[in-house]
Enzyme design. Sequence first.
Site, PDB file in Angstrom:
ATOM      1  N   SER A 179       4.001   4.307  14.927  1.00 59.75           N
ATOM      2  CA  SER A 179       3.572   5.035  16.128  1.00 59.75           C
ATOM      3  C   SER A 179       3.160   4.073  17.238  1.00 59.75           C
ATOM      4  O   SER A 179       3.064   4.470  18.403  1.00 59.75           O
ATOM      5  CB  SER A 179       2.380   5.905  15.789  1.00 59.75           C
ATOM      6  OG  SER A 179       1.334   5.094  15.309  1.00 59.75           O
TER       7      SER A 179
ATOM      8  N   ASP B  53       9.916  -6.703  -3.551  1.00 56.56           N
ATOM      9  CA  ASP B  53       8.763  -7.179  -2.774  1.00 56.56           C
ATOM     10  C   ASP B  53       8.756  -8.705  -2.807  1.00 56.56           C
ATOM     11  O   ASP B  53       9.243  -9.317  -3.758  1.00 56.56           O
ATOM     12  CB  ASP B  53       7.454  -6.654  -3.375  1.00 56.56           C
ATOM     13  CG  ASP B  53       6.398  -6.453  -2.292  1.00 56.56           C
ATOM     14  OD1 ASP B  53       6.090  -5.291  -1.970  1.00 56.56           O
ATOM     15  OD2 ASP B  53       5.897  -7.466  -1.743  1.00 56.56           O
TER      16      ASP B  53
ATOM     17  N   TYR C 206       4.375  -6.632  17.179  1.00 57.16           N
ATOM     18  CA  TYR C 206       4.636  -5.768  16.015  1.00 57.16           C
ATOM     19  C   TYR C 206       5.331  -4.461  16.389  1.00 57.16           C
ATOM     20  O   TYR C 206       6.376  -4.121  15.822  1.00 57.16           O
ATOM     21  CB  TYR C 206       3.326  -5.522  15.238  1.00 57.16           C
ATOM     22  CG  TYR C 206       3.440  -4.541  14.111  1.00 57.16           C
ATOM     23  CD1 TYR C 206       4.057  -4.890  12.912  1.00 57.16           C
ATOM     24  CD2 TYR C 206       2.956  -3.238  14.233  1.00 57.16           C
ATOM     25  CE1 TYR C 206       4.166  -3.974  11.871  1.00 57.16           C
ATOM     26  CE2 TYR C 206       3.057  -2.322  13.207  1.00 57.16           C
ATOM     27  CZ  TYR C 206       3.664  -2.691  12.031  1.00 57.16           C
ATOM     28  OH  TYR C 206       3.774  -1.781  11.009  1.00 57.16           O
TER      29      TYR C 206
ATOM     30  N   PHE D  99       0.832  -1.206   0.000  1.00 57.44           N
ATOM     31  CA  PHE D  99       0.000   0.000   0.000  1.00 57.44           C
ATOM     32  C   PHE D  99       0.872   1.264   0.000  1.00 57.44           C
ATOM     33  O   PHE D  99       0.810   2.085  -0.929  1.00 57.44           O
ATOM     34  CB  PHE D  99      -0.934  -0.083   1.223  1.00 57.44           C
ATOM     35  CG  PHE D  99      -1.495   1.213   1.724  1.00 57.44           C
ATOM     36  CD1 PHE D  99      -2.130   2.102   0.853  1.00 57.44           C
ATOM     37  CD2 PHE D  99      -1.420   1.541   3.072  1.00 57.44           C
ATOM     38  CE1 PHE D  99      -2.666   3.301   1.328  1.00 57.44           C
ATOM     39  CE2 PHE D  99      -1.954   2.728   3.551  1.00 57.44           C
ATOM     40  CZ  PHE D  99      -2.569   3.611   2.673  1.00 57.44           C
ATOM     41  N   ILE D 100       1.715   1.414   0.995  1.00 55.04           N
ATOM     42  CA  ILE D 100       2.515   2.642   1.087  1.00 55.04           C
ATOM     43  C   ILE D 100       3.641   2.633   0.046  1.00 55.04           C
ATOM     44  O   ILE D 100       3.885   3.626  -0.636  1.00 55.04           O
ATOM     45  CB  ILE D 100       3.079   2.831   2.517  1.00 55.04           C
ATOM     46  CG1 ILE D 100       1.914   2.938   3.514  1.00 55.04           C
ATOM     47  CG2 ILE D 100       3.984   4.063   2.598  1.00 55.04           C
ATOM     48  CD1 ILE D 100       2.316   3.018   4.986  1.00 55.04           C
TER      49      ILE D 100
ATOM     50  N   ASN E 286      -1.280   5.518  11.788  1.00 51.80           N
ATOM     51  CA  ASN E 286      -2.457   5.008  11.060  1.00 51.80           C
ATOM     52  C   ASN E 286      -2.654   5.619   9.677  1.00 51.80           C
ATOM     53  O   ASN E 286      -3.562   6.424   9.453  1.00 51.80           O
ATOM     54  CB  ASN E 286      -3.722   5.192  11.908  1.00 51.80           C
ATOM     55  CG  ASN E 286      -3.704   4.278  13.111  1.00 51.80           C
ATOM     56  OD1 ASN E 286      -2.991   4.548  14.079  1.00 51.80           O
ATOM     57  ND2 ASN E 286      -4.432   3.181  13.052  1.00 51.80           N
TER      58      ASN E 286
ATOM     59  N   ARG F 205      -9.831  -5.441  21.327  1.00 48.94           N
ATOM     60  CA  ARG F 205      -8.866  -6.340  20.694  1.00 48.94           C
ATOM     61  C   ARG F 205      -7.583  -6.436  21.521  1.00 48.94           C
ATOM     62  O   ARG F 205      -7.086  -5.419  22.007  1.00 48.94           O
ATOM     63  CB  ARG F 205      -8.561  -5.758  19.308  1.00 48.94           C
ATOM     64  CG  ARG F 205      -7.999  -6.705  18.327  1.00 48.94           C
ATOM     65  CD  ARG F 205      -7.921  -6.079  16.961  1.00 48.94           C
ATOM     66  NE  ARG F 205      -7.003  -4.946  16.900  1.00 48.94           N
ATOM     67  CZ  ARG F 205      -6.722  -4.276  15.798  1.00 48.94           C
ATOM     68  NH1 ARG F 205      -7.311  -4.594  14.664  1.00 48.94           N
ATOM     69  NH2 ARG F 205      -5.878  -3.275  15.817  1.00 48.94           N
TER      70      ARG F 205
ATOM     71  N   ASP G 207      -4.282  -3.931  21.653  1.00 51.25           N
ATOM     72  CA  ASP G 207      -4.655  -2.605  21.157  1.00 51.25           C
ATOM     73  C   ASP G 207      -4.240  -1.516  22.133  1.00 51.25           C
ATOM     74  O   ASP G 207      -4.222  -1.739  23.341  1.00 51.25           O
ATOM     75  CB  ASP G 207      -6.187  -2.518  21.051  1.00 51.25           C
ATOM     76  CG  ASP G 207      -6.651  -2.468  19.609  1.00 51.25           C
ATOM     77  OD1 ASP G 207      -5.826  -2.695  18.705  1.00 51.25           O
ATOM     78  OD2 ASP G 207      -7.849  -2.202  19.403  1.00 51.25           O
TER      79      ASP G 207
ATOM     80  N   SER H 263       0.603  -5.080  10.853  1.00 52.95           N
ATOM     81  CA  SER H 263      -0.580  -5.420  11.649  1.00 52.95           C
ATOM     82  C   SER H 263      -0.234  -5.909  13.049  1.00 52.95           C
ATOM     83  O   SER H 263       0.511  -6.873  13.224  1.00 52.95           O
ATOM     84  CB  SER H 263      -1.471  -6.444  10.942  1.00 52.95           C
ATOM     85  OG  SER H 263      -2.421  -6.945  11.847  1.00 52.95           O
TER      86      SER H 263
HETATM   87  C1  UD2 Z   1      -1.265   0.124  14.307  1.00 55.92           C
HETATM   88  C2  UD2 Z   1      -0.347   1.327  14.385  1.00 55.92           C
HETATM   89  C3  UD2 Z   1      -0.058   1.907  13.048  1.00 55.92           C
HETATM   90  C4  UD2 Z   1       0.398   0.882  12.080  1.00 55.92           C
HETATM   91  C5  UD2 Z   1      -0.608  -0.242  12.065  1.00 55.92           C
HETATM   92  C6  UD2 Z   1      -0.120  -1.341  11.196  1.00 55.92           C
HETATM   93  C7  UD2 Z   1      -1.129   2.362  16.475  1.00 55.92           C
HETATM   94  C8  UD2 Z   1      -1.619   3.631  17.051  1.00 55.92           C
HETATM   95  N1  UD2 Z   1      -0.903   2.394  15.155  1.00 55.92           N
HETATM   96  O1  UD2 Z   1      -2.558   0.506  13.972  1.00 55.92           O
HETATM   97  O2  UD2 Z   1       0.921   2.895  13.150  1.00 55.92           O
HETATM   98  O3  UD2 Z   1       1.672   0.443  12.441  1.00 55.92           O
HETATM   99  O4  UD2 Z   1      -0.793  -0.775  13.368  1.00 55.92           O
HETATM  100  O5  UD2 Z   1      -1.085  -2.284  11.056  1.00 55.92           O
HETATM  101  O6  UD2 Z   1      -0.912   1.406  17.157  1.00 55.92           O
HETATM  102  N2  UD2 Z   1     -10.881  -1.870  14.748  1.00 55.92           N
HETATM  103  C9  UD2 Z   1     -12.237  -2.142  14.905  1.00 55.92           C
HETATM  104  N3  UD2 Z   1     -12.820  -3.013  14.046  1.00 55.92           N
HETATM  105  C10 UD2 Z   1     -12.150  -3.613  13.029  1.00 55.92           C
HETATM  106  C11 UD2 Z   1     -10.772  -3.320  12.864  1.00 55.92           C
HETATM  107  C12 UD2 Z   1     -10.164  -2.441  13.753  1.00 55.92           C
HETATM  108  O7  UD2 Z   1     -12.892  -1.647  15.818  1.00 55.92           O
HETATM  109  O8  UD2 Z   1     -12.775  -4.384  12.285  1.00 55.92           O
HETATM  110  C13 UD2 Z   1     -10.247  -0.929  15.677  1.00 55.92           C
HETATM  111  C14 UD2 Z   1      -9.039  -1.509  16.386  1.00 55.92           C
HETATM  112  O9  UD2 Z   1      -9.415  -2.259  17.501  1.00 55.92           O
HETATM  113  C15 UD2 Z   1      -8.288  -0.225  16.735  1.00 55.92           C
HETATM  114  C16 UD2 Z   1      -8.629   0.733  15.579  1.00 55.92           C
HETATM  115  O10 UD2 Z   1      -9.768   0.206  14.959  1.00 55.92           O
HETATM  116  O11 UD2 Z   1      -8.765   0.301  17.934  1.00 55.92           O
HETATM  117  C17 UD2 Z   1      -7.527   0.862  14.548  1.00 55.92           C
HETATM  118  O12 UD2 Z   1      -7.115  -0.443  14.196  1.00 55.92           O
HETATM  119  P1  UD2 Z   1      -6.142  -0.745  12.951  1.00 55.92           P
HETATM  120  O13 UD2 Z   1      -5.945  -2.213  12.898  1.00 55.92           O
HETATM  121  O14 UD2 Z   1      -6.627  -0.054  11.745  1.00 55.92           O
HETATM  122  O15 UD2 Z   1      -4.774  -0.006  13.320  1.00 55.92           O
HETATM  123  P2  UD2 Z   1      -3.900   0.054  14.661  1.00 55.92           P
HETATM  124  O16 UD2 Z   1      -4.325   1.213  15.452  1.00 55.92           O
HETATM  125  O17 UD2 Z   1      -3.794  -1.281  15.268  1.00 55.92           O
END
Ligand code: UD2
Length: 323
Positions: free
Chosen positions: A124, A36, A147, A12-13, A176, A276, A279, A84
């Site tokens: 982050s 890749d 991760y 993606f990026i 994000n 989750r 998280d 992830s």
């Molecule tokens: C983390 C990192 C980000 C990047 C990413 C890689 C943080 C702040 N950020 O993102 O920088 O490295 O990982 O993957 O840690 N959620 C729901 N329902 C869903 C899916 C997600 O509620 O179906 C919630 C999840 O629980 C979280 C938020 O959405 O609270 C964001 O989740 P994400 O998986 O998009 O990204 P995050 O924050 O783990």
Amino acid sequence: MARYLVTGCAGFIGSHLTEKLLETLGANGDVIRGLDNFETGKRENLAELLNRIEFFECDLRDAAAAAEACRGVDYIFHVAARPSVPRSVKDPRTSHTANIDGTFNLLEGARAAGVRRIVYSASSSAYGNQPGFPRVETMVPMPIAPYPVQKLAGEFYMKSYWQVYGMETVCLRYFNIFGPRQVPDSPYSGVMAKFALQMMRGERPTIFGDGEQGRDFTYIDNAVSANMLAMAAPAEKVAGRVFNVACGERHSLNKTFRILAELLEFNEEPIYGPSRAGDIRNSLADISSAREALGYQVTVSFEEGLRRTVEWYKRQYSEVAMR
Ligand code: UD2
């Protein structure tokens, strides 16, 4: 003439960054190389790029292949990773080898090739549940899940190679990142892409927890621009340093859900499920260091980014939406 390598160019990026490099650097006779392993990257992301870059299908876990890909390279954008948080919770070893061994092999390959600068995609998530907001780069990292530990190890390695070997390394902590081409249909998809596709399919998305967790959601163009600036900045301002890349705004998941629902004319409520594992609760960046040292600015706002993202998913997945 200089040669630039983008690791993870089919992701993606990485694919957005490769596109930008071709646009801005390709014209000077510079050569863009990409690599890749297609573990999470997609061949279709390279469709428009393949005949304009030197492409290496290679896995950075293979030290010899990593060294080969670095030969003749001057500058590297190290974007490749097995991303992830939840994926790393489920299978830490596979993420570990990709993110830590892969980064180490790349650094060793780069050292042998005399690479001048590496801009590293950091996360982050390294801040973890640090109590203070906004996040400033001087805070002590408190990673929780495997991760973020892995991405942070990569940062320390980057800094070490600057201090010990004089290789100019710059770490960008992404908050994000979202936008076109983010994979929407994997259990490990970023929330924005996942929700957009679910809404288009008429499925009710699940919010993990109460939805009041917040993120500094950042549109892809901002991350690409931070990379370009970090590569161009004078070494004395950036080498061995870490910078937040974000918008400097916190948006709750409930609010994000509502905006997406409005843009996609989705009229149902989300399902609320358990929080989750691994998280963090909140995320919000201080971006003043990137502003000062890189001249970084938010070029696309959260709202505009959401609009562009939704438009792209609508175009891309219109057949799905019709079903
Ligand atoms: C983390 C990192 C980000 C990047 C990413 C890689 C943080 C702040 N950020 O993102 O920088 O490295 O990982 O993957 O840690 N959620 C729901 N329902 C869903 C899916 C997600 O509620 O179906 C919630 C999840 O629980 C979280 C938020 O959405 O609270 C964001 O989740 P994400 O998986 O998009 O990204 P995050 O924050 O783990």
